[in-house]
Design an enzyme around this catalytic site. Structure first.
Site, PDB file in Angstrom:
ATOM      1  N   GLU A 161      33.186  70.532  92.996  1.00 25.02           N
ATOM      2  CA  GLU A 161      34.041  69.865  93.992  1.00 25.02           C
ATOM      3  C   GLU A 161      34.377  70.765  95.186  1.00 25.02           C
ATOM      4  OE1 GLU A 161      37.856  68.487  92.535  1.00 25.02           O
ATOM      5  OE2 GLU A 161      38.384  67.603  94.455  1.00 25.02           O
ATOM      6  N   LYS A 208      31.240  66.357  93.716  1.00 23.92           N
ATOM      7  CA  LYS A 208      32.454  65.631  94.122  1.00 23.92           C
ATOM      8  C   LYS A 208      32.885  66.150  95.491  1.00 23.92           C
ATOM      9  CE  LYS A 208      37.239  64.760  92.717  1.00 23.92           C
ATOM     10  NZ  LYS A 208      38.110  64.408  91.587  1.00 23.92           N
TER      11      LYS A 208
HETATM   12  P1  13P Z   1      42.317  62.862  95.289  1.00 27.50           P
HETATM   13  O1  13P Z   1      41.384  61.678  95.139  1.00 27.50           O
HETATM   14  O2  13P Z   1      43.772  62.488  95.248  1.00 27.50           O
HETATM   15  O3  13P Z   1      41.943  63.757  96.411  1.00 27.50           O
HETATM   16  O4  13P Z   1      42.144  63.709  93.953  1.00 27.50           O
HETATM   17  C1  13P Z   1      40.890  64.006  93.509  1.00 27.50           C
HETATM   18  C2  13P Z   1      40.891  65.342  92.868  1.00 27.50           C
HETATM   19  O5  13P Z   1      40.516  65.478  91.732  1.00 27.50           O
HETATM   20  C3  13P Z   1      41.339  66.490  93.654  1.00 27.50           C
HETATM   21  O6  13P Z   1      40.954  67.666  93.025  1.00 27.50           O
END
Ligand code: 13P
Length: 346
Positions: free
Chosen positions: A178, A220
């Site tokens: 991510e 992500k």
């Molecule tokens: P958000 O969709 O609220 O950004 O959260 C996703 C997430 O896992 C952030 O690390």
């Protein structure tokens, strides 16, 4: 089962048409901030109640293939005593775990941040796996300005993400990689595109160096959007065009699925933007969601900490999950929002 077969089985369970991931892994300070908006104190029991409520929403598994849990939740149970990860698995929802230890300022690079948590990660993963976790998440964040993120921050975070992903795969845990380019600030859509391209390029270069198997991971990313306070906001068609342009330049086709974060977009924006991307036609990867706020927000507002509101809250969660499932298939329309139970409650 061999490690490779184990990773493959988890990928198959996670990557399903019309399904995405529920991110319910907020850190202590973040969940306290969310609860504050509804006047609920962040106690261990309230966190258990809230996360149990979401995961016991009837039929959630129809739209959600995985849930990212916080370490604390992994050891908690729903009211009948079933451990939460086991309950999720019984609903066809693969339990995952956030494994990074949060971000700190990056030494030598004012304004940049680096995510920590690599020390002892392999041993922690083994313990999480015994508790039922089959995938993991590590979030790197990039602040945006004319000069940020620095090349150093781009490189250091890519390296950490890749080391994390390699360790996960070695332990039979599917890594969610991510890299979040933050929405905060007044930068343009073009600046977000430029930063996202540099970030993703560095991430995939590092993943290659660390011999991460791209078929056994999920990306992500954040979408390409203008800064929250920029005067010109973008339409879903513009967000979709820019995001896909950058992903096609940087994300190898071997990655099975891209599951976006919502990153401060409203629930409706996050759904409309995902839908617009899926309307652009087939891409090498599946395009889905891994939303926290954009899935939870209406449900949280409906709940307000009251057991009597539990069912309405679950309905609001199911409704957002259903709309995002439609968006995964390019079948969402704004008119579908009218039927949102959360807005009926308001
Ligand atoms: P958000 O969709 O609220 O950004 O959260 C996703 C997430 O896992 C952030 O690390």
């Amino acid at each position: 089962m061999s490690i490779q077969n184990e990773l493959q089985a988890t990928m198959q369970a996670l990557v399903q048409k019309g399904k995405g991931i529920l991110a319910a892994d907020e850190s202590g300070p973040t969940i306290a901030k969310r609860f504050k908006t509804i006047g609920v104190e962040s106690t261990e029991e309230n966190r258990r109640t809230w996360r149990s409520l979401m995961l016991t929403a009837p039929g959630l598994g129809e739209f959600v293939s995985g849930v990212i849990l916080h370490e604390e939740t992994l050891g908690q149970s729903i009211d009948d005593g079933t451990p939460l990860p086991q309950w999720a698995a019984q609903q066809g929802i693969v339990p995952g775990i956030k494994v990074d230890a949060g971000k700190i300022p990056l030494a030598g690079a004012t304004g940049d941040e680096i995510t920590q948590g690599l020390d002892g990660l392999a041993e922690r993963l083994d313990a999480y796996k015994r508790q039922g976790a089959r995938f993991a998440k590590w979030r790197a964040v990039y602040n945006v300005s004319d000069t940020l993120p620095s090349p150093l921050a781009v490189k250091a975070n890519a390296e950490a993400l890749a080391r994390y992903a390699a360790i996960c795969q070695e332990r039979g845990i599917v890594p969610i990689v991510e890299p979040e380019v933050l929405i905060d600030g007044d930068h343009t859509l073009a600046r977000c595109a430029e930063v996202t391209e540099a970030v993703l390029h560095a991430v995939f270069h590092a993943l290659h160096r660390h011999r991460v198997v791209l078929e056994h991971m999920l990306l992500k990313p954040s979408m390409v959007v203008p800064g929250k306070t920029h005067v010109l906001q973008a339409t879903p068609a513009e967000v979709a065009a820019q995001t896909i342009r950058i992903l096609r330049r940087t994300v190898p086709a071997a990655v099975p699925s891209v599951n976006f974060l919502s990153g401060g977009q409203t629930p409706e924006e996050a759904t409309a933007n995902l839908d617009a991307m899926n309307r652009l036609g087939p891409q090498p990867w599946q395009l889905s969601f891994s939303y926290g706020r954009a899935l939870q927000e209406p449900a949280l507002q409906a709940w307000k900490g009251q057991a009597a509101h539990a069912r309405n809250s679950q309905d609001a969660l199911l409704e957002r999950a259903r709309l995002n499932s439609a968006a995964c298939q390019g079948q969402y329309t704004a008119a579908m929002e009218a039927a949102d139970p959360a807005s009926r409650l308001a």
